[in-house]
Scaffold this active site. Structure first.
Site, PDB file in Angstrom:
ATOM      1  CG  ASP A  51      -1.765   1.240   1.366  1.00  0.00           C
ATOM      2  OD1 ASP A  51      -1.767   2.061   0.429  1.00  0.00           O
ATOM      3  OD2 ASP A  51      -2.416   1.393   2.416  1.00  0.00           O
ATOM      4  CD  GLU A 130      34.855  12.383   7.175  1.00  0.00           C
ATOM      5  OE1 GLU A 130      34.673  13.337   7.966  1.00  0.00           O
ATOM      6  OE2 GLU A 130      35.913  12.213   6.565  1.00  0.00           O
ATOM      7  CD  GLU A 132      30.646  14.569  13.193  1.00  0.00           C
ATOM      8  OE1 GLU A 132      31.840  14.854  12.961  1.00  0.00           O
ATOM      9  OE2 GLU A 132      29.802  15.412  13.542  1.00  0.00           O
ATOM     10  CD  GLU A 212      33.734  13.845  15.622  1.00  0.00           C
ATOM     11  OE1 GLU A 212      33.900  14.881  16.300  1.00  0.00           O
ATOM     12  OE2 GLU A 212      34.369  13.632  14.562  1.00  0.00           O
ATOM     13  CD  GLU A 220      33.664  11.081  11.712  1.00  0.00           C
ATOM     14  OE1 GLU A 220      34.545  10.891  10.852  1.00  0.00           O
ATOM     15  OE2 GLU A 220      33.440  12.202  12.238  1.00  0.00           O
ATOM     16  CG  HIS A 269      32.449  16.792   7.643  1.00  0.00           C
ATOM     17  ND1 HIS A 269      33.384  16.667   8.636  1.00  0.00           N
ATOM     18  CD2 HIS A 269      31.641  17.806   8.022  1.00  0.00           C
ATOM     19  CE1 HIS A 269      33.165  17.569   9.578  1.00  0.00           C
ATOM     20  NE2 HIS A 269      32.106  18.265   9.228  1.00  0.00           N
ATOM     21  NE  ARG A 339      40.429  19.003   9.988  1.00  0.00           N
ATOM     22  CZ  ARG A 339      40.144  17.755   9.611  1.00  0.00           C
ATOM     23  NH1 ARG A 339      38.902  17.350   9.560  1.00  0.00           N
ATOM     24  NH2 ARG A 339      41.108  16.921   9.291  1.00  0.00           N
ATOM     25  CD  GLU A 358      35.853  17.057   4.732  1.00  0.00           C
ATOM     26  OE1 GLU A 358      35.446  16.545   5.775  1.00  0.00           O
ATOM     27  OE2 GLU A 358      36.948  17.673   4.641  1.00  0.00           O
ATOM     28  NE  ARG A 360      34.730  21.039   7.368  1.00  0.00           N
ATOM     29  CZ  ARG A 360      35.199  20.073   8.164  1.00  0.00           C
ATOM     30  NH1 ARG A 360      35.683  18.967   7.638  1.00  0.00           N
ATOM     31  NH2 ARG A 360      35.164  20.219   9.470  1.00  0.00           N
TER      32      ARG A 360
END
Length: 470
Positions: A51, A130, A132, A212, A220, A269, A339, A358, A360
């Site tokens: 359904d 990645e 977390e 973390e 993580e 990330h 970062r 990457e 983030r």
């Protein structure tokens, strides 16, 4: 595996049930099971009915009949079921036209991969999220017209440093000091290792696991990169395994981006790279060892970042993490090693195969299939239009003056803002019919009616602290 090989695998492992998995629109795995006697090679063509009107964001009740068609390449024995159970991820199909369902997130990811091949730019898009998460010992929440609250707890929570635990042994990570301490401060090493072992059992390649930054059990576990659809499948197994291992130990896991006030939130990330004929396309002689193509890809993500947030940061809670002035990468800039930028160029290895970007700002509340697909479409739009990302920002963004920050755009400040951005910027998603107008309209409508407005209309507990005595 082929359908025949799946049947042989099921028999060899003594499977007595077959569990069919598929994803609802927001991103939660759904399932139902049949006895193995109801399952044969023809099932991979004929499928099984269900359904569709009872699945969030899907069919109206007058067109509810849908089919799940198992993908034989995804078959694996479930590591948690007491009765031996073969689990297969499915594609969702219209029972009349036999066409794949446009609102099925897995189908969106399949179309994104097909569009990449159609462009000729590359043949594989690798994604490495990645994700977390928090491992708590207790969670209580409720809401009604006259009250609302949540209460969570963790034996690791620094707020329990003075609690009578008969005995309280201390070793509770302080706020923002949970990154990499050895046991006994990190009390969850064995639990995370058990999660990793089971992930490997079902075929996930794991690179590392660790505590973390936040107190109260933030963790993580990193998967090795994989092609888009496969990583979408793996992210679902990832969340399923983490939650069930935690439950086995009377603990609970959340992928909410910001369950704790005053400490780090959980991000996801996401590493992205394009390859063609076994060769990496993002390695070159430009900034940070990137190719010109990779810089165009960066520009595409930065240009469409606000609209992307509607999929990569799809909850109201996401914007409790994406707040200026903290660690969350709200500033839309790119940099090597930095970062604090929303796009980082990792510099761990000089190998061309390791060169990627990457992104983030995403968080783990997202629907992986849809989020990765949207990111790929932004990357391809940047490459196709040869977009310029501008100059990199290698300074500490958080140390910049207001004047210096004035020219650096930022992510949306709320889910509603992200939805408005998606309304105004979605043509890049419609290419190749990867995202349909119906999918985008339904996503916006669902998020506004089921999440944005219900949160906006309710009194917040902290408002009583601020205003009750006015």
């Amino acid at each position: 595996m082929t359908p025949k090989e799946v049947m042989e695998y099921a028999k060899a492992n003594g499977a007595k049930m077959v569990d069919f998995r598929f994803l609802d629109f927001p991103g939660i795995w759904q399932h139902f099971s049949v006895p193995i006697s109801e399952f044969d090679e023809s099932s991979f063509e004929e499928g099984f009915g269900f359904d569709g009107s009872s699945i969030r964001g899907w069919q109206p009740i007058n067109a509810s009949d849908m089919l799940v068609v198992p993908d034989p390449g995804t078959a694996v024995m479930d590591p948690f079921m007491q009765v031996p159970t073969l689990t297969v991820i499915c594609n969702v199909v219209d029972p009349i036209t036999k066409e794949k369902y446009t609102r099925d997130p897995r189908h969106i990811a399949q179309k994104a991969e097909a569009y990449l091949n159609f462009t000729g730019i590359g043949d594989t898009a690798y994604f490495g999220p990645e994700a977390e998460f928090f491992i708590f010992d207790d969670i209580r929440y409720d809401t009604a017209s006259h009250f609302s609250y949540y209460h969570l707890d963790s034996v690791e929570g620094i707020w329990n440093s003075g609690r009578a635990e008969n005995p309280n042994l201390g070793y509770k990570p302080r706020y923002k000091e949970g990154y990499f301490p050895v046991p006994p401060s990190d009390s969850l090493q064995d639990l995370r290792s058990e999660m990793v072992m089971i992930m490997q059992q079902v075929g996930l390649q794991i690179e590392c696991q660790h505590h973390e930054v936040a107190t109260a059990g933030q963790a993580e576990i990193d998967m090795r990169f994989a092609p888009l659809v496969k990583m979408g499948d793996q992210l679902m197994w990832f969340k399923y395994i983490i939650k069930n291992v935690a439950r086995r130990h009377c603990k609970t896991v959340t992928f909410m981006p910001k369950p704790l006030f005053g400490d780090n939130g959980s991000g996801m990330h996401t590493h992205v790279s394009l390859w063609k004929e076994g060769k990496p396309l993002f390695a070159g002689d430009r900034y940070a060892g990137l190719s010109e193509m990779a810089l165009h890809a960066v520009a595409g993500v930065l240009k469409h970042a606000a609209a992307l947030c509607a999929f990569t940061n799809p909850t109201t809670n996401s914007y409790k993490r994406l707040v200026p002035g903290y660690e969350a990468p709200v500033n839309l800039a790119y940099s090597s090693r930095n970062r604090s930028a929303s796009i980082r160029i990792p510099m761990y290895s000089p190998s061309p195969k390791a060169k990627r970007i990457e992104v983030r700002f995403p968080d783990p509340s997202c629907n992986g299939y849809i989020a990765f697909s949207a990111l790929l479409m932004a990357v391809l739009d940047g490459i196709e239009k040869r977009m310029d990302p501008g100059e990199p920002l290698d300074k500490d963004i958080y140390a910049l003056s207001p004047e210096e920050l004035a020219d650096v755009p930022s992510t949306p400040g709320s889910l509603d803002e992200a939805m408005k951005a998606l309304e105004n910027d979605n043509e890049f998603l419609l290419k190749g019919d990867v995202f349909t107008e119906d999918v985008i309209e339904t996503w916006i409508k669902y998020k506004r009616e089921r999440e944005v407005d219900p949160v906006r209309l309710r009194p917040h507990p902290y408002e009583f602290m601020l205003y009750y005595d006015i």
